[in-house]
Structures are given as structure tokens and as C-alpha cells.
Design a protein around this motif. Sequence first.
Motif: not given
Length: 71
Positions: A31-44
Motif C-alpha cells: 500500500d502507498a500514499y505520499v504526504e507533502y506540503g508547501t514548507s520544508p518539514g510541514e506535511y499538511t
Amino acid sequence: MTINYLKNDLFMTAVTESSILMSMIFKINMDAYVEYGTSPGEYTLSSKVYINQTANESLEITLNKIGRASC
């Protein structure tokens, strides 16, 4: 995601001002998913969860709402 389960590097293509297409191939079924964000270290943000992805087949995930600064 643990990088050891990837068969190859992550490929990021189709970059626009608000999205990126991420492609990957896994060594095992998983199973897979990706967490990401617009600022380094903040995966919102996160992608949907992809259940039981088959080993050795490409999975493409579009990351939306990234903003220009993240590209």
C-alpha cells in the motif's frame, strides 16, 4: 514511505505551477500514499491511499496544491 521498497528512483514529471506527477516502482506488493506540503518539514497534504500496488508496475501519483515555491 521507506525508500528501500522502491525498485528505482522517484521520478517527478509534468511539473506545473500547482502540481507534480510522481512516478515510482516498488520491489514488493504494498500500500502507498505520499504526504507533502508547501514548507520544508510541514506535511499538511496527502495523496489518496493506493491499496495493494503490484510489484514491478509503475504507480503515478499527482500531487496537487503545491504552489509555485515547492517546484
